[in-house]
Design a protein around this motif. Structure first.
Motif, PDB file in Angstrom:
ATOM      1  N   LEU A  69      -4.769  -8.476   6.106  1.00 32.26           N
ATOM      2  CA  LEU A  69      -6.227  -8.025   6.387  1.00 32.26           C
ATOM      3  C   LEU A  69      -6.568  -9.217   7.282  1.00 32.26           C
ATOM      4  O   LEU A  69      -6.309 -10.218   7.432  1.00 32.26           O
ATOM      5  N   SER A  70      -7.525  -8.635   8.193  1.00 29.73           N
ATOM      6  CA  SER A  70      -8.072  -9.403   9.488  1.00 29.73           C
ATOM      7  C   SER A  70      -9.175 -10.290   8.657  1.00 29.73           C
ATOM      8  O   SER A  70      -9.856  -9.827   7.608  1.00 29.73           O
ATOM      9  N   PRO A  71      -9.680 -11.553   9.146  1.00 24.15           N
ATOM     10  CA  PRO A  71     -10.807 -12.281   8.523  1.00 24.15           C
ATOM     11  C   PRO A  71     -11.945 -11.416   8.657  1.00 24.15           C
ATOM     12  O   PRO A  71     -12.157 -10.757   9.700  1.00 24.15           O
ATOM     13  N   GLY A  72     -12.688 -11.364   7.523  1.00 21.27           N
ATOM     14  CA  GLY A  72     -13.809 -10.532   7.471  1.00 21.27           C
ATOM     15  C   GLY A  72     -13.678  -9.237   7.605  1.00 21.27           C
ATOM     16  O   GLY A  72     -14.775  -8.432   7.552  1.00 21.27           O
ATOM     17  N   LYS A  73     -12.598  -8.585   7.243  1.00 19.76           N
ATOM     18  CA  LYS A  73     -12.239  -7.038   7.043  1.00 19.76           C
ATOM     19  C   LYS A  73     -11.917  -6.625   5.683  1.00 19.76           C
ATOM     20  O   LYS A  73     -11.088  -5.740   5.667  1.00 19.76           O
ATOM     21  N   GLU A  74     -12.173  -7.374   4.766  1.00 18.14           N
ATOM     22  CA  GLU A  74     -11.894  -7.134   3.188  1.00 18.14           C
ATOM     23  C   GLU A  74     -12.338  -5.709   3.004  1.00 18.14           C
ATOM     24  O   GLU A  74     -11.594  -4.845   2.096  1.00 18.14           O
ATOM     25  N   LYS A  75     -13.449  -5.017   3.245  1.00 18.78           N
ATOM     26  CA  LYS A  75     -13.930  -3.797   3.068  1.00 18.78           C
ATOM     27  C   LYS A  75     -13.227  -2.849   3.807  1.00 18.78           C
ATOM     28  O   LYS A  75     -13.966  -2.368   5.116  1.00 18.78           O
ATOM     29  N   VAL A  76     -12.010  -2.561   3.851  1.00 21.23           N
ATOM     30  CA  VAL A  76     -11.392  -1.697   4.738  1.00 21.23           C
ATOM     31  C   VAL A  76     -11.348  -0.142   4.005  1.00 21.23           C
ATOM     32  O   VAL A  76     -11.269  -0.092   2.745  1.00 21.23           O
ATOM     33  N   GLU A  77     -11.093   0.819   4.826  1.00 27.11           N
ATOM     34  CA  GLU A  77     -10.811   2.232   4.412  1.00 27.11           C
ATOM     35  C   GLU A  77      -9.476   2.285   3.875  1.00 27.11           C
ATOM     36  O   GLU A  77      -9.351   2.963   2.822  1.00 27.11           O
ATOM     37  N   LYS A  78      -8.456   1.522   4.275  1.00 28.22           N
ATOM     38  CA  LYS A  78      -7.065   1.736   3.920  1.00 28.22           C
ATOM     39  C   LYS A  78      -7.093   0.887   2.437  1.00 28.22           C
ATOM     40  O   LYS A  78      -7.567  -0.112   2.165  1.00 28.22           O
ATOM     41  N   SER A  79      -6.422   1.654   1.469  1.00 30.27           N
ATOM     42  CA  SER A  79      -6.400   0.966   0.216  1.00 30.27           C
ATOM     43  C   SER A  79      -4.952   0.401   0.108  1.00 30.27           C
ATOM     44  O   SER A  79      -3.751   1.155   0.248  1.00 30.27           O
ATOM     45  N   CYS A  80      -5.131  -0.836  -0.240  1.00 31.78           N
ATOM     46  CA  CYS A  80      -3.990  -1.725  -0.777  1.00 31.78           C
ATOM     47  C   CYS A  80      -4.188  -2.792  -1.992  1.00 31.78           C
ATOM     48  O   CYS A  80      -5.225  -2.558  -2.513  1.00 31.78           O
ATOM     49  N   LEU A  81      -3.086  -3.120  -2.308  1.00 34.25           N
ATOM     50  CA  LEU A  81      -3.239  -4.024  -3.519  1.00 34.25           C
ATOM     51  C   LEU A  81      -3.085  -5.577  -2.912  1.00 34.25           C
ATOM     52  O   LEU A  81      -2.197  -5.791  -1.989  1.00 34.25           O
ATOM     53  N   GLN A  82      -3.855  -6.485  -3.364  1.00 32.27           N
ATOM     54  CA  GLN A  82      -3.655  -7.931  -2.920  1.00 32.27           C
ATOM     55  C   GLN A  82      -3.108  -8.483  -4.239  1.00 32.27           C
ATOM     56  O   GLN A  82      -3.601  -8.660  -5.021  1.00 32.27           O
ATOM     57  N   ILE A  83      -1.697  -8.796  -3.875  1.00 33.63           N
ATOM     58  CA  ILE A  83      -0.889  -9.468  -5.265  1.00 33.63           C
ATOM     59  C   ILE A  83      -0.774 -10.970  -4.800  1.00 33.63           C
ATOM     60  O   ILE A  83       0.036 -11.291  -3.965  1.00 33.63           O
ATOM     61  N   ASP A  84      -1.375 -11.764  -5.628  1.00 32.19           N
ATOM     62  CA  ASP A  84      -1.347 -13.271  -5.522  1.00 32.19           C
ATOM     63  C   ASP A  84      -0.394 -13.872  -6.345  1.00 32.19           C
ATOM     64  O   ASP A  84      -0.335 -13.549  -7.541  1.00 32.19           O
ATOM     65  N   PHE A  85       0.478 -14.583  -5.905  1.00 30.65           N
ATOM     66  CA  PHE A  85       1.552 -15.173  -6.557  1.00 30.65           C
ATOM     67  C   PHE A  85       1.333 -16.932  -6.524  1.00 30.65           C
ATOM     68  O   PHE A  85       0.995 -17.399  -5.515  1.00 30.65           O
ATOM     69  N   TYR A  86       1.167 -17.665  -7.713  1.00 31.18           N
ATOM     70  CA  TYR A  86       0.889 -18.980  -7.859  1.00 31.18           C
ATOM     71  C   TYR A  86       2.109 -19.431  -8.594  1.00 31.18           C
ATOM     72  O   TYR A  86       2.590 -18.884  -9.623  1.00 31.18           O
ATOM     73  N   LYS A  87       2.594 -20.776  -8.057  1.00 31.66           N
ATOM     74  CA  LYS A  87       3.731 -21.293  -8.735  1.00 31.66           C
ATOM     75  C   LYS A  87       3.246 -22.847  -8.965  1.00 31.66           C
ATOM     76  O   LYS A  87       2.793 -23.356  -8.137  1.00 31.66           O
ATOM     77  N   CYS A  88       3.232 -23.041 -10.324  1.00 33.29           N
ATOM     78  CA  CYS A  88       2.484 -24.212 -10.799  1.00 33.29           C
ATOM     79  C   CYS A  88       3.666 -25.536 -10.540  1.00 33.29           C
ATOM     80  O   CYS A  88       4.570 -25.414 -11.027  1.00 33.29           O
ATOM     81  N   SER A 147       0.879  -1.203   0.071  1.00 36.60           N
ATOM     82  CA  SER A 147       0.067   0.207  -0.009  1.00 36.60           C
ATOM     83  C   SER A 147       0.817   1.284   0.117  1.00 36.60           C
ATOM     84  O   SER A 147       2.149   1.140   0.020  1.00 36.60           O
ATOM     85  N   PHE A 148       0.323   2.467  -0.158  1.00 37.69           N
ATOM     86  CA  PHE A 148       1.048   3.621  -0.143  1.00 37.69           C
ATOM     87  C   PHE A 148       1.950   3.646   1.208  1.00 37.69           C
ATOM     88  O   PHE A 148       2.934   4.207   1.351  1.00 37.69           O
ATOM     89  N   GLU A 149       1.124   3.509   2.477  1.00 35.55           N
ATOM     90  CA  GLU A 149       1.840   3.536   3.605  1.00 35.55           C
ATOM     91  C   GLU A 149       2.873   2.489   3.959  1.00 35.55           C
ATOM     92  O   GLU A 149       3.715   2.571   4.706  1.00 35.55           O
ATOM     93  N   ASN A 150       2.574   1.327   3.418  1.00 34.27           N
ATOM     94  CA  ASN A 150       3.487  -0.021   3.484  1.00 34.27           C
ATOM     95  C   ASN A 150       3.952  -0.683   2.196  1.00 34.27           C
ATOM     96  O   ASN A 150       3.234  -1.540   1.672  1.00 34.27           O
ATOM     97  N   ALA A 151       4.918   0.005   1.360  1.00 36.79           N
ATOM     98  CA  ALA A 151       5.465  -0.496   0.275  1.00 36.79           C
ATOM     99  C   ALA A 151       6.145  -1.890   0.288  1.00 36.79           C
ATOM    100  O   ALA A 151       6.059  -2.600  -0.578  1.00 36.79           O
ATOM    101  N   GLY A 152       6.444  -2.350   1.584  1.00 41.97           N
ATOM    102  CA  GLY A 152       6.977  -3.552   1.683  1.00 41.97           C
ATOM    103  C   GLY A 152       6.147  -4.752   1.483  1.00 41.97           C
ATOM    104  O   GLY A 152       6.467  -5.878   1.057  1.00 41.97           O
ATOM    105  N   GLY A 153       4.764  -4.477   1.684  1.00 38.92           N
ATOM    106  CA  GLY A 153       3.898  -5.318   1.140  1.00 38.92           C
ATOM    107  C   GLY A 153       3.451  -6.665   2.191  1.00 38.92           C
ATOM    108  O   GLY A 153       2.861  -7.558   1.928  1.00 38.92           O
ATOM    109  N   TYR A 154       3.664  -6.150   3.437  1.00 32.32           N
ATOM    110  CA  TYR A 154       3.207  -7.174   4.394  1.00 32.32           C
ATOM    111  C   TYR A 154       1.942  -6.868   5.259  1.00 32.32           C
ATOM    112  O   TYR A 154       1.893  -7.253   6.434  1.00 32.32           O
ATOM    113  N   TYR A 155       1.255  -5.938   4.748  1.00 29.46           N
ATOM    114  CA  TYR A 155      -0.017  -5.489   5.237  1.00 29.46           C
ATOM    115  C   TYR A 155      -0.998  -6.553   5.237  1.00 29.46           C
ATOM    116  O   TYR A 155      -1.385  -6.738   4.176  1.00 29.46           O
TER     117      TYR A 155
END
Length: 227
Positions: free
Chosen positions: A37-56, A27-35
């Motif tokens: 979300l708590s379960p059930g808290k998907e709709k948060v005011e803080k804006s961030c990206l969820q980046i999913d990595f898959y290795k086949c 996110s803007f506040e946390n570029a390191g990417g370790y922010y």
């Protein structure tokens, strides 16, 4: 960890585990990417990206998908690798059809209307190639297709034509805007994938099976003559 993911490179359905899946939340506040979300808290005011990595585990290819979370970036839905969600179809499907399909996938979020138009064009190419219907007008081609396929499938294909017309042709009233959203354009892509599977791949698999059985029969008949 529950759920599964189909590899866009080899088509394998993989289960999600620590060895096949990882996610980060920069996110803007946390570029390191370790922010996280708590379960059930998907709709948060803080804006961030969820980046999913898959290795086949089958082909060792990486797939990377970014989705926006939060009020300011919830419109972000991007396939980073591969660049689109397009499946890799075999070479015996004509190149032009595969290219239209891949382009429709690549722009489905950026321009759903253009994506729908490409799906329409892809459908026209499939009807011309697979069914040998050479009408240059898609509406007339679909009319000739009606007697060759089941009624429910024909109704859906005619629907793709009409939806694609929204992107291909301007309304008579130029102030009238009919939009197509990314989810609707994605459904058209899913239909194209379904038809590619049902028409081309099923035919190829059937031809290969028939050839194998005829080959077995010839081999057995040759053995009988020798004996």
């Amino acid at each position: 960890m529950q759920g599964g993911f189909q590899c866009p490179y080899c088509g394998m359905m993989m289960s999600l585990s620590e060895s096949t899946y990882s996610t980060q939340y920069p996110s803007f506040e946390n570029a390191g990417g370790y922010y996280h979300l708590s379960p059930g808290k998907e709709k948060v005011e803080k804006s961030c990206l969820q980046i999913d990595f898959y290795k086949c585990p089958n082909c060792n290819q990486y797939s990377i998908i970014a989705n926006g979370i939060g009020t300011d970036v919830r419109d972000v839905h991007v396939s980073i690798r591969p660049i689109s969600s397009a499946k890799q179809f075999p070479d015996y499907i004509p190149k032009g059809i595969r290219q239209d399909y891949e382009e429709a996938c690549a722009i489905v979020s950026l321009s759903p209307k253009a994506s729908a138009t490409l799906s329409r064009r892809c459908l026209q190419g499939m009807i011309r190639d697979f069914w040998n219907i050479k009408e240059s007008n898609l509406s007339k081609a679909i009319e000739k297709l009606e007697e060759k396929i089941p009624v429910p499938q024909w109704n859906v294909i005619d629907g793709v034509r009409r939806i694609g017309n929204i992107g291909a042709h301007m309304e008579k009233d130029i102030n009238l805007i009919v939009d197509i959203d990314p989810n609707e354009a994605q459904k058209l892509i899913k239909l194209i994938e379904h038809l590619l599977e049902q028409w081309y791949i099923n035919r190829h698999e059937q031809e290969r099976l028939y050839a194998d059985i005829i080959g077995i029969d010839k081999s057995k008949q040759s053995e009988r003559k020798k004996n």
